[in-house]
Design a protein around this motif. Structure first.
Motif, short mmCIF file in Angstrom:
data_model
loop_
_atom_site.label_atom_id
_atom_site.label_comp_id
_atom_site.label_asym_id
_atom_site.label_seq_id
_atom_site.Cartn_x
_atom_site.Cartn_y
_atom_site.Cartn_z
N PHE A 123 16.68 20.08 -71.73
CA PHE A 123 15.35 20.66 -71.57
C PHE A 123 14.85 20.72 -70.14
O PHE A 123 13.76 21.24 -69.90
CB PHE A 123 14.34 19.88 -72.43
CG PHE A 123 14.54 20.09 -73.90
CD1 PHE A 123 14.10 21.24 -74.52
CD2 PHE A 123 15.21 19.14 -74.66
CE1 PHE A 123 14.31 21.44 -75.87
CE2 PHE A 123 15.43 19.33 -76.01
CZ PHE A 123 14.98 20.49 -76.62
N VAL B 8 13.74 24.15 -68.90
CA VAL B 8 12.40 24.65 -69.24
C VAL B 8 11.45 24.38 -68.07
O VAL B 8 10.66 25.24 -67.67
CB VAL B 8 11.88 23.98 -70.52
CG1 VAL B 8 10.49 24.50 -70.86
CG2 VAL B 8 12.85 24.23 -71.68
N ASP C 48 7.65 26.02 -66.67
CA ASP C 48 6.91 25.59 -67.85
C ASP C 48 7.02 24.06 -67.92
O ASP C 48 7.66 23.50 -68.82
CB ASP C 48 7.48 26.22 -69.12
CG ASP C 48 7.43 27.74 -69.07
OD1 ASP C 48 6.41 28.26 -68.60
OD2 ASP C 48 8.42 28.38 -69.48
N GLY D 259 8.18 21.84 -71.16
CA GLY D 259 9.48 21.18 -71.13
C GLY D 259 9.35 19.68 -71.31
O GLY D 259 10.16 19.05 -72.01
#
Length: 351
Positions: free
Chosen positions: A312, A315, A320, A324
């Motif tokens: 992750f 992200v 973001d 995330g």
């Protein structure tokens, strides 16, 4: 074992706070343009970045603070390890534990966690972008937990947080050979020697980096845990929850001031430990229960969170950041629960 200073639940809650700090730190400091920590070396530029975000706060201030301060969950674990060793091996009437069985038992205990986390991480690492180039000798060094002593440990340990396993096996060996049932002054002398080895180093130099990847850098909080474990009967004072909260605030302010100077920075782990103790003693019972639960899965979360980060972190790289971070936290908790179940299927070592 209960005592009037730290109960079992309080120790577990301290682990919960520590693992959450480490988990969040290890995500936040991988995000670009976020303030970096001073963990192994002391960089004035990192402090300048911290001051800049403090004096000009924006929506990312919590991410900056977690990135800079979150790694201080490590000395809390080291303190609790030293404290736990005394509770288990020194305060109970039992025969002296021989060196080889002691080291073997604790190595296998660590390996149960490491082998599960490392295996799952390697699989995820290979199938996601940014694959690390593993070398067979470094993999062996990681599994045998001597990778910390090799040159440039921060470039060969992957995921980086697994340096902790090498540190712990070193501290177990040091404890059994040098500190086990020895006079407390021996611990004080060893802590002082380890401090002196760091105090004259170049704050940004590779020598300090190497020292702090190994037991020399972790001896202060570990030794403090041993000393407190041997002295619990002397800590009979009782403070109200509000006074403990005041202690936590004062300690937090001192940590902030001390992080700007190299010599005082070396002693911050002691304040972090005092502050964490104050926090758990100030917590309302319902919040305490939550941290106790996190502490109960802290071992699994420690080895599992690099897996979720690898999945992750992209992200956050797309800016973001909080999206995330939320996904990372949720998935880390879920993976940790599964990893705990897997670890429990591996037979526990016998002393």
């Amino acid at each position: 074992m209960k005592n009037e200073f730290l109960t079992r639940d309080e120790c577990t809650a301290m682990r919960g706070i520590a693992i959450l700090a480490i988990m969040l730190h290890n995500y936040c400091h991988f995000i670009g343009q976020i303030v970096q920590e001073n963990e192994y070396q002391f960089f004035a530029s990192h402090n300048e970045g911290l001051w800049q975000v403090i004096t000009n706060p924006d929506a990312l201030l919590p991410v900056h603070l977690l990135s800079y301060f979150g790694h201080y969950g490590v000395p809390v674990f080291l303190f609790l390890s030293g404290f736990g060793l005394v509770m288990k091996y020194e305060r109970k009437a039992q025969e002296q534990v021989a060196v080889v069985p002691f080291v073997r038992y604790n190595y296998l205990k660590l390996l149960r966690m490491l082998i599960v986390g490392f295996t799952l991480f390697v699989v995820v690492d290979i199938v996601t972008p940014g694959r690390f180039q593993y070398h067979w000798d470094n993999v062996i060094a990681q599994l045998l937990m001597y990778i910390n002593v090799l040159p440039q440990p921060d470039k060969i340990i992957w995921p980086g947080i697994y340096w902790f396993f090498g540190l712990m096996i070193e501290l177990y060996i040091v404890y059994r050979i040098l500190l086990y049932r020895q006079k407390s002054w021996v611990i004080v002398v060893l802590v002082a020697v380890c401090w002196l080895l760091q105090v004259f180093c170049d704050p940004q130099g590779e020598t300090l980096n190497r020292l702090r990847y190994n037991f020399i850098g972790g001896m202060l909080p570990f030794g403090a845990g041993i000393l407190v474990g041997r002295s619990v009967e002397r800590f009979r004072f009782q403070l109200s929850r509000w006074l403990w909260a005041v202690v936590a605030v004062i300690v937090s302010a001192l940590v902030f001031v001390m992080c700007f100077h190299f010599q005082s920075w070396l002693w911050i782990p002691i304040l972090i430990i005092v502050g964490t103790i104050a926090i758990v003693k100030a917590l309302p019972q319902k919040v305490m229960t939550l941290f106790v639960w996190f502490g109960s899965i802290s071992a699994a979360m420690f080895v599992a969170h690099p897996i979720a980060r690898k999945l992750f972190i992209t992200v956050a790289w797309r800016q973001d950041i909080y999206d995330g971070l939320m996904l990372y936290v949720v998935v880390t908790i879920a993976i940790s629960w599964a990893v705990k179940r897997i670890i429990e299927q591996i037979p526990s070592p016998k002393l």
